[in-house]
Design an enzyme around this catalytic site. Structure first.
Site, PDB file in Angstrom:
ATOM      1  N   GLU A   1       0.725  -1.230   0.009  1.00  0.00           N
ATOM      2  CA  GLU A   1       0.169  -0.064   0.059  1.00  0.00           C
ATOM      3  C   GLU A   1       0.768   1.347   0.020  1.00  0.00           C
ATOM      4  OE1 GLU A   1      -0.346  -2.489   2.259  1.00  0.00           O
ATOM      5  OE2 GLU A   1      -2.217  -3.268   1.822  1.00  0.00           O
TER       6      GLU A   1
ATOM      7  N   PHE B   1      -6.168   0.600   5.308  1.00  0.00           N
ATOM      8  CA  PHE B   1      -5.000   0.614   4.793  1.00  0.00           C
ATOM      9  C   PHE B   1      -4.383   1.723   4.393  1.00  0.00           C
ATOM     10  CE2 PHE B   1      -6.500  -3.989   4.635  1.00  0.00           C
ATOM     11  CZ  PHE B   1      -6.044  -4.109   5.809  1.00  0.00           C
TER      12      PHE B   1
END
Lengths: 712, 712
Positions: B448, B476
């Protein structure tokens, strides 16, 4: 045990058309052919078949671990010297829950197992493992965290061993096992921790890699084609390959034994598995997140010789296979308790200290080590320096504290006199610093995220046996944020010494000026974000943090010097906010915070020369203030009687609760020396005084304004 | 050029006693002896001596790059086909600033060079490089980011090449060069990006590693003893070693040429250097952050044959050495312009498309591709699905968009019909998905942080030539936050499609439920955090995001289905908040947000049955609302007339500005299916209705309460 009809949606993903249309995957037949079912013993064969649920491909690893590899005690789950198991790929938690059930953890009943993804509020089987529940060492879910947690757990063991073990008295000897999937090896936090663990030569740490080469999007080679074994070796790890990881329990057990016996490196066991093995979607990404469907489950049950109509059935053979585990565990416990008793007799002082650590207590006198208000320097002092003055003597005297930094030792002032670095004893560094495993100062490298996640592992070893301290610039706690969150969520006492807050840190500019970061931590549950205003308040911040046994704290300090204020009180900090200067006839309340508390004091003085009477509040921590009584809050704020103005060069969101107006910053910062930066953003005393005066005037002119929060 | 007396404090650290007492370091004499000064040509020798400033050890690398390696045009700094240079170790920015000055960038005057760490508000030499200034490609400072940015820049080149280049018309052919220090190799975001770049075989990317083995705390072997070359090779990179990196310009130039000629791998040039070479603290950590002191600087000047009394002197020979660079640059520009002109003649359609991209424009008709309110499904639809309905046709039609996901393709609905993956054309994946460099769907893997940082690089290639989209679960975006911040700080248009917001995503539990994350992004400057409530509002969110050319946006959507609301309006979203249902005689204003907007609608209905009149506001985005006129804000909120209650299962901090009370969540979440989670936290219509009623009653009883924000 074959679980409920329709396999669970492991991580809540909906595959919709994606899986069916896009991912072709490997053929089930090929997979089964490749696997050497025939070489299994009958006993293992049955057990394995029984275990085909949840994370199906990992069943053999589980059997190897819980039956042969790990030392633990299901009936004494918190047995101090137990091996620690971390499921870093936490979405496969059914795997862990089921082994907890079968190995005899009492809370994990068959009924509880059925609670997974159910409406049951008191379920012990949440969607990811949670530390609150028996047999779970750390909460996992956000990928990669568990790897760093495991590094911390292994470091905890090393430190205790070096501190307490004596010849013939290895009172601490446990191993840490960490299960990961393909994803954990892609996450930065894990890569940071892996590099650190290799450097530290943590031979008491083993990663078992469920290498099924599948993630949500498809096969791993969509995104990752690195040579993982070579990478791990380059990072200082031993690598063991298991080719037939769905079935080769003997090979796995051998690998686990070899890992436990490792002498100077952590071990990486690369276990090739097939996701969803035995199902129609074996080896396919749809096996990762989607339910198999009734037909597929029925077929699998038939293939393994089970009744396709029955669910949640555990055969007697399987019960028997794991039947000896609880008694074995109690043997471990008794043996350890006897050893500790003998140890305490032979080494009474050390034994008492060890007992204190096992029970998670600090030495009684820690608070006395903090200087009195009068003992602090009279001259202006940066609160980062105050942090050192307050905490260094405590860190020196209390071996619960493991103090680390993400490569900012010269800036964060966390080094105490005579500190020893936590290092492998053979490590000779170019700069001449050495250490050993009893050392309690940790150079984490420029790895903020791993620092916080490793600290969670240290703290999770046993309640308050370790109290980890991290340190870096406050801005870089954005890098560390996912791990800070995990610490708070797990009620772990981790204290983050964050320096260079506000805009006073200056020249480094907008990339380093944390305009909006306090908003995150003030909102994050179970985190105390404290901004002390001088040495006395810094004492209050540390006392509060050390007394908060189940809460994480960020102590947010200044790079630049701040005057020592006569009115500050350490016990005021513990209340979150307190009156610094009262005036029953005040026209306005000024709220000062941290590095800018002194500005509020100065503005109040300046306002007085203009005939405006101000009362003063110091407001270091919202969450502590919210915990006070309604009466205390109303008496402190008096918001219903006079307007309040807060002074803080951060985004003001949330100050609306306590103030009517803010002298604040709502854009990114600017690279200027500290004083110039304050000036640029309007934080000069003259400017601020004028703003407050104008605001009070405007309230007379605009009736609605009293209802509205204003940025000055 | 020998810079000001007293070297700068490169990253604002104060070394205090730490450096003097703790770090021993290597001896200066040994360093100088080891270096093969004698093999330098006289010309290089002089230039090198002149360059001993700022990041002293990197001088030879700089000469090799700016004189020989890089293709750029100082007098046309935004020349489209220029090589991109990223200083990932941004704290060494004086290194870059000085080369910008000497190679002829007009803005970077000698006077400006003196502005480093000065009070000058309009300085072009901030403490870290900033994209706003001539010759700077990306803002750096937080370590590791630049590596990922460089990967994005190289991907941008690959995509443009595959899309537009024709035989004999390589209208895009630039190379990306990334300078890093030891720290960048420790940061997770860089490690993620390095793994991805190797996988993607970005042969147009070169990392130059200033391997001085020093960070703030001391020698790197305090924290990192991995075999970095082996690690890079395992990640799919070519490695070139330069042993004498402080002096071996010829070797460096050879390496740069080899890197530019690489055929199927990115190149890692491991350059051994000595920090602070020539100074008394050469090879020592104190050379990293502390000033050398007057004596040391004077001695260095003497050693190199300069007048120790003079500062900021550039010799004529040095001016001459770089004198040809601007003209060479203009040759590059002219040659490229001629080529593009010929290309446009031969390929008029493609040429026009290329021109559009160079100018950063979208195809004119993009907005027409969005379904009308009536064209959306009538049935309840998850806003993550709405995101796909709105944006997939736009992504398909407009090649500015590069759409990526951190391994959540099945969940985030960002795949459009006929999408092609961005992959090396020879890549054959196990799951059968292939692609090529003209593909615009990026599988980032479970990375991410790198996803967001790479996207910043794509966006920074040239203004709006690329508009990167990232996608993952909202939670996230805490992993990605440091890179989201850097994108916003740089005014880059990056759109983050964040799904599974709120608590309705359910079973995944507290690790996945983003209770406090919105507080960060609502406070972060230049970020639009938008929570749409149905398909129509999702259209509004995307329109706003796409029209915000210099702002980053997070579109925060639900996993679960939401009813289509008749009163919603896409143009309402662009105002941040708008009245959904007016009532001049209302007793209360209900504020609904995103996935819980429908709750507000239902509570209003329920209140009506109890004789309480409610008006309704939809409030998808604070920052957009704050930009509206005072009149619009007052008319919408009417806070001065009646109380307002907001319904959102997040930490309420900041809602105090718009509401008097909140039905909210102030603890971490709980693993329960969506509906059960809402129930658990009190978000059932009956419960909420009762809370609002009781609150309105309490206002009558407690006079002060009107001044206080209440959590219901």
């Amino acid at each position: 045990m074959h679980l409920a009809d329709g396999a669970p949606q492991v991580n809540g993903n909906d595959q919709t058309e994606y899986g069916k249309n896009v991912v072709e995957g490997l053929k089930k037949e090929e997979q089964l052919e490749k696997s050497s079912v025939q070489k299994l013993s009958t006993e293992h064969d049955l057990v394995l078949k029984t275990f085909r649920f949840g994370a199906i491909g990992m069943a053999a690893i589980g059997v190897a671990l819980w039956k042969y590899g790990m030392r633990y005690a299901p009936h004494t789950p918190t047995y101090f010297n137990r091996d620690r198991f971390v499921l870093s790929n936490g979405h496969t938690c059914l795997f862990q829950y089921t082994f907890l059930h079968l190995t005899g953890y009492k809370a994990m009943t068959l009924e509880q197992l059925k609670s997974y993804h159910s409406d049951r509020v008191d379920a012990l089987c949440p969607g990811h493992p949670e530390i609150e529940h028996e047999g779970i060492e750390v909460t996992t879910g956000p990928l990669g965290q568990g790897v760093a947690n495991a590094v911390g757990l292994a470091m905890a063991t090393k430190n205790l061993q070096a501190t307490y073990n004596k010849p013939e008295f290895d009172v601490v000897s446990n191993h840490t096992w960490c299960m990961i999937g393909d994803a954990c090896l892609q996450e930065g936090v894990a890569l940071e921790a892996i590099s650190l663990a290799g450097h530290l030569k943590l031979n008491n740490l083993t990663i078992m890699y469920d290498n099924n080469q599948i993630t949500c999007d498809g096969s791993v080679d969509l995104t990752n084609t690195e040579d993982v074994n070579a990478k791990m070796r380059a990072c200082g790890w031993d690598v063991i390959d298991i080719e037939d990881g769905c079935f080769d329990i003997e090979g796995l057990v051998e690998a686990l034994n070899k890992a436990r016996a490792a002498t100077d490196k952590p071990t990486f066991i690369n276990v090739r598995t097939v996701i969803g093995i035995g199902s129609a979607v074996a080896g396919n990404a749809v096996a990762h997140g989607a339910a198999f469907g009734d037909d597929d489950v029925a077929n699998m049950k038939k293939m393994y010789g089970f009744d396709p109509q029955s669910s949640f059935v555990v055969g007697e053979e399987v019960r028997k296979f794991f039947g000896d585990i609880p008694a074995r565990g109690e043997d471990f416990v008794r043996s350890w308790e006897n050893k500790v008793q003998a140890y305490e007799e032979k080494y009474p002082e050390l034994g008492a200290d060890f007992r204190r650590r096992v029970e998670g207590r600090l030495p009684e006198n820690w608070k006395e080590l903090i200087p009195t208000k009068e003992a602090f320097p009279e001259k202006a002092t940066a609160t980062r320096a105050s942090s050192g003055l307050v905490f260094n003597p405590i860190a020196q005297a209390c071996n619960n504290f493991m103090v680390g930094t993400a490569d900012l030792s010269p800036s964060v002032n966390m080094i105490w006199k005579g500190k020893v670095d936590f290092q492998h004893p053979d490590r000779k560094t170019t700069c001449g610093i050495t250490g050993n495993y009893s050392g309690r100062y940790i150079h984490y490298g420029v790895r903020e995220h791993a620092m916080a996640a490793v600290s969670n592992g240290l703290a999770a070893f046993a309640p308050n046996t370790f109290v980890p301290i991290t340190s870096s610039f406050f801005m870089f706690y954005l890098y560390a944020a996912p791990a800070v969150r995990m610490g708070a969520l797990q009620h772990l006492q981790v204290i983050h010494a964050a320096t260079h807050d506000s805009i006073g840190m200056g020249e480094d500019g907008p990339t380093h000026q944390p305009i909006e970061l306090a908003n995150l931590y003030r909102a994050m549950p179970n985190v105390l974000y404290i901004r002390p205003g001088d040495s006395e308040e810094t004492a209050g911040a540390w006392i509060t943090a050390i007394e908060a046994k189940h809460t994480s704290t960020i102590i947010s300090t200044s790079r630049h010097t701040l005057p020592q204020l006569p009115q500050t009180r350490r016990d005021g900090v513990s209340k979150g906010a307190y009156v610094l200067q009262e005036d029953e006839d005040a026209d306005v309340t000024l709220i000062g915070v941290g590095a800018e508390l002194c500005f509020a004091v100065d503005v109040a003085k300046e306002l007085k020369t203009k005939g405006i009477k101000a009362r003063l509040i110091s407001f270091p921590c919202w969450r502590l203030f919210e915990a006070q009584s309604l009466e205390y809050k109303r008496d402190t704020l008096r918001k219903h009687r006079i307007p309040a103005v807060v002074i803080e060069p951060y985004a003001p969101n949330g100050w609306e609760r306590y103030a009517n107006a803010a002298i604040c910053v709502k854009r990114f910062g600017h690279s200027l020396p500290g004083k110039a930066a304050y000036k640029f953003f309007g934080f000069e005393v003259g400017t601020m005084t004028a703003k407050v005066g104008e605001y009070l005037e405007s309230l007379k002119a605009d009736d609605i304004l009293r209802q509205e929060f204003v940025e000055l």
